[in-house]
Scaffold this active site. Sequence first.
Site, PDB file in Angstrom:
ATOM      1  N   GLY A 183      -7.127   0.356  -1.067  1.00  0.00           N
ATOM      2  CA  GLY A 183      -6.175   1.037  -1.936  1.00  0.00           C
ATOM      3  C   GLY A 183      -4.747   0.701  -1.555  1.00  0.00           C
TER       4      GLY A 183
ATOM      5  N   GLY B 160      -0.436   2.124  -2.208  1.00  0.00           N
ATOM      6  CA  GLY B 160       0.481   3.135  -2.726  1.00  0.00           C
ATOM      7  C   GLY B 160       1.908   2.731  -2.426  1.00  0.00           C
TER       8      GLY B 160
ATOM      9  CG  MET C  26       4.571   5.739   2.218  1.00  0.00           C
ATOM     10  SD  MET C  26       6.088   5.410   3.120  1.00  0.00           S
ATOM     11  CE  MET C  26       5.482   5.430   4.820  1.00  0.00           C
TER      12      MET C  26
ATOM     13  CD  GLN D 298       0.256  -3.288   1.053  1.00  0.00           C
ATOM     14  OE1 GLN D 298       0.278  -3.724   2.190  1.00  0.00           O
ATOM     15  NE2 GLN D 298       1.341  -3.087   0.334  1.00  0.00           N
TER      16      GLN D 298
ATOM     17  CG  ASP E 104       1.972  14.794  -0.693  1.00  0.00           C
ATOM     18  OD1 ASP E 104       2.093  15.528  -1.697  1.00  0.00           O
ATOM     19  OD2 ASP E 104       1.755  13.570  -0.763  1.00  0.00           O
TER      20      ASP E 104
END
Length: 510
Positions: A21, A23, A25, A27, A147
């Site tokens: 995955g 994002g 920030m 991998q 978060d």
Amino acid sequence: MSDPNIGRLLDNRYQLVELLGKGAMGQVYLAKDVLLGGVSVAIKFLSQTLLNKKMRDRFEREATTSALLGQRSMHIVRVMDYGVNSDDVPFYVMEYLRGESLSDLISTSPLSIPRFINVTRQICLGLQCAHEGIEKDNRIYSIIHRDIKPSNILVTNDPTVGELVKILDFGIAKILADDSGQTNCFMGTLAYSSPEQMEGKELDNRSDIYSLGVMMFQMLTGKMPLQAETHTFGGWYKTHHHQSPRTFASVDPNLKLPKALETTIMGCLEKDPKNRPQSVNEIIKTLDPLSARFSHAQSIGQRIGQVLQTRPVVADPQRTDVPSLEEVCRLQSWPKDKPLAQIVFPQVLATSRETVVTLWVMLNKSEIQQRQFSTLYNKLYKNFLCMMSPHPMVLWLTVLYNREHGPRWLRCYLDLKTAKGQEMVRLLGQKGTYQILLFAVEEPQRCAQAISVRLNPSQCQLLQDWANSSQIINAAQPNLSKSLLKQEFEKLQPQILMKLQSDDPDTSFS
């Protein structure tokens, strides 16, 4: 376009296998730890677009925070290594977890109340550990996640505890009372952020509790307690500050929640932090009696089912003199070909009724007397570790734990390329139980105590899968597999001991 990182070897140890995955920030890759015979790990890289000093420092702090917290709680993802690759990109190595995010889990249907209590309690235990803090510069600093949301919670099946919950991604976590300037801007996920988080204020643990409240409501109903008119910062700012959360009754009139649970969840959603539970421990105190109530009811149902399955429709008077399994075990004598020493070995035991797997253990008589398993202060832990390469091998681990006298670690290896190892593993998987036979060194002629141990369904399935998979693998270097499994066991030991020392009832012997 193929990923050029696939197949790459980091630090002469971690071989990248596939991209899991990515994002904002960075991998995350699946990798094999070739030093440990190909054990799967996950490796997170900082994004190439964020290679500045500020983000490097934050990324390293994320790795350090997760590593320290993962050592203290089994409900936080464990980080084992940190490094920088040849392109000067930092990365850290964490445990690879096969499971499903809570977000995916509740997207199909809400959780049942018993499952909700189990999952939520584990999330709370992880948050409690973070809020209690880590040591830095001889001071203890609380960690605020900032978060908490379903996609940052992973639910996996552990062969020991069953459903195991882990908190992920401490990427924007805040070390309370340190580097306070970083909280002057908003970081988080709009739908789950507390009113004070939307304002960019200095946060404490009660902000995570608000996010947890939003998530708990969603876990039970499949819907959000708050709905913004527009999915913008302004829309959610207004919602979190001024909109009253929906009630459970308005969302699902058929959902019957214990009043204490409903009150606690709605309390977490209070706008003013002073009106929320002041610590995660308060939520745990609400969940614990509910957990005991639901697990007790489930246990009674399982026992009734087991009795109905095993009890004959018509009693056979000719079988009344057949000894029970416990009686058969107690009649056993220590084998003459085994030394009179504190050793452990497995053995298949055939009775007139069935064939069972047994674990024979020799201890000093005084220790057997100390470990009276009918008391409240004893726990039992059981687990199986497997390694298919270079040689299919299972490490069978049982721990007898006494609060006063500590753990007694019982280990033995089952070679899946031998007939005996295959039989043992298949019987364990099929029957889901085994017997521990305790013998005193001073009195080897009789079994001093027999203990029945029940495996959970996921353990049984794993054992059968391992037995089947091992058939297509060639035998090679069994001693190396034993050595690698021993290393894995030594890494797990602190976590196992921490669980046994906790008040978690899942390890209690009954």
